[in-house]
Design a protein around this motif. Structure first.
Motif, mmCIF file in Angstrom:
data_model
loop_
_atom_site.group_PDB
_atom_site.id
_atom_site.type_symbol
_atom_site.label_atom_id
_atom_site.label_comp_id
_atom_site.label_asym_id
_atom_site.label_seq_id
_atom_site.Cartn_x
_atom_site.Cartn_y
_atom_site.Cartn_z
ATOM 1 N N LEU A 140 0.871 -1.206 -0.010
ATOM 2 C CA LEU A 140 -0.167 -0.001 -0.048
ATOM 3 C C LEU A 140 0.829 1.236 -0.036
ATOM 4 C CD1 LEU A 140 -2.598 1.665 0.375
ATOM 5 C CD2 LEU A 140 -2.716 1.275 2.871
ATOM 6 N N VAL B 164 0.643 5.417 0.212
ATOM 7 C CA VAL B 164 -0.027 6.487 0.352
ATOM 8 C C VAL B 164 0.583 7.949 0.268
ATOM 9 C CG1 VAL B 164 -1.659 7.634 2.215
ATOM 10 C CG2 VAL B 164 -1.691 5.139 1.826
ATOM 11 N N ALA C 171 -9.347 6.848 2.840
ATOM 12 C CA ALA C 171 -8.692 7.772 1.952
ATOM 13 C C ALA C 171 -9.574 8.880 1.503
ATOM 14 C CB ALA C 171 -8.532 7.045 0.684
ATOM 15 N N MET D 104 -6.286 11.309 0.871
ATOM 16 C CA MET D 104 -5.263 10.346 0.468
ATOM 17 C C MET D 104 -5.304 10.030 -1.032
ATOM 18 S SD MET D 104 -5.314 7.676 3.495
ATOM 19 C CE MET D 104 -4.575 8.111 5.096
ATOM 20 N N TYR E 165 -3.826 6.943 -2.892
ATOM 21 C CA TYR E 165 -3.277 5.678 -2.624
ATOM 22 C C TYR E 165 -3.246 4.593 -3.698
ATOM 23 C CZ TYR E 165 -8.003 4.161 -2.472
ATOM 24 O OH TYR E 165 -9.309 3.502 -2.915
#
Length: 300
Positions: free
Chosen positions: A22, A24, A88, A93, A95
């Motif tokens: 992940l 971000v 998010a 975010m 991401y």
């Protein structure tokens, strides 16, 4: 495909099935690491690697890369992504999730000099590049036997400025046919047009002989020799419409002196080019690179 290579790829695929990553990017504020870690914990994921960076702790941008393991991740991936949407949104975010079973497909473009191509194929055969090399494209025939001996399709497409539009149309068609995720320019000595580049944003990685921004353009080693340089190097970067000025992923140098001829400089330079390009490609495939404007955040 060579049977040993095929076996290694299958083993890698099996090992990666329960791995995820992940990335971000968001406005920096307290609690982001805890928030993301708790989200993964609640989805029964175990964090095995985490790296973060803040451009300015007071009022900047925060970047984080997390690698995690989760049982039955293939079955859970869709739900994990769906659940993260609201997180998010609340925290502004950008991401990206990457899952180990989603293996990227790469095309390598090369001209006459094979050293960068050979390095990439060795890394691939050795299992150190998380990709399937699905096609090699060249404006020369020299590399055909080497490439086809590994079971990789080789396409010879003559190229020059007078037929560039037709050539790029065929190249784009092949990228679509082979469902390519990443284009690697392994000393492909042709300038790409803005139209071609626009089809593959942050998906084309180039190696530039010499050390940017010095000696941009043709005959860099001859010009470096004439200038009496004491350091030579190479730069790997994403391709943009500004020639050799895209976001830099990796650079390296070696010291030289007055005893080194132009031929010596080229030999030293080719060694640097091979390792710099291989590192840049490896980091891209491992989702270690975040592009921020015309620079990169690289989590080694």
């Amino acid at each position: 495909m060579d049977e040993n290579v095929n076996m290694k790829l299958k083993q890698q695929s099996k090992q990666a099935e329960n791995r995820g990553r992940l990335l971000v990017k968001c406005p920096d504020k307290p609690g982001i690491v805890s928030l993301v870690s708790t989200f993964l914990y609640n989805h029964k994921a175990n964090i095995i690697e985490s790296s973060q960076y803040s451009s300015d702790p007071e009022n900047g941008t925060f970047f984080i890369r997390i690698e995690f393991q989760c049982e039955n991740l293939i079955e859970q991936a869709v739900q994990i992504e769906k659940d993260f949407v609201e997180v998010a949104r609340k925290h502004s975010m950008d991401y990206h999730f990457a899952f180990g079973n989603e293996r990227k497909r790469s095309a390598i473009f090369v001209s006459k000099e094979p050293h960068c191509l050979m390095e990439l194929l060795w890394e691939w055969q050795n299992g150190d590049l998380e990709t399937d090399v699905v096609v090699v494209i060249s404006n020369h025939e020299e590399a055909r036997d080497m490439v086809e001996s590994l079971g990789i399709p080789f396409h010879y497409i003559p190229a020059n400025k007078d037929i560039r539009k037709q050539v790029e149309a065929e190249q784009i068609r092949l990228m679509e046919e082979y469902n390519v995720d990443l284009l690697i320019l392994a000393r492909y000595m042709q300038i790409l047009t803005p139209d071609f580049v626009s089809h593959f944003p942050n998906q084309i990685i180039n190696i530039h002989h010499s050390f940017l921004p010095a000696f941009i353009g043709a005959r860099p080693y001859e010009r470096a020799y004439g200038r009496g340089v004491k350091l030579i190097g190479a730069t790997s970067h994403y391709v943009t419409n500004d020639l050799d000025e895209g976001p830099i992923i990796e650079q390296d140098i070696e010291r030289v002196d007055h005893r080194d001829s132009v031929i010596d400089l080229k030999k030293i330079g080719s060694r640097i080019e091979r390792r710099v390009l291989a590192k840049a490609v490896k980091w891209h495939l491992e989702n270690r690179v975040i592009v921020e404007g015309n620079k990169t955040i690289v989590f080694h």
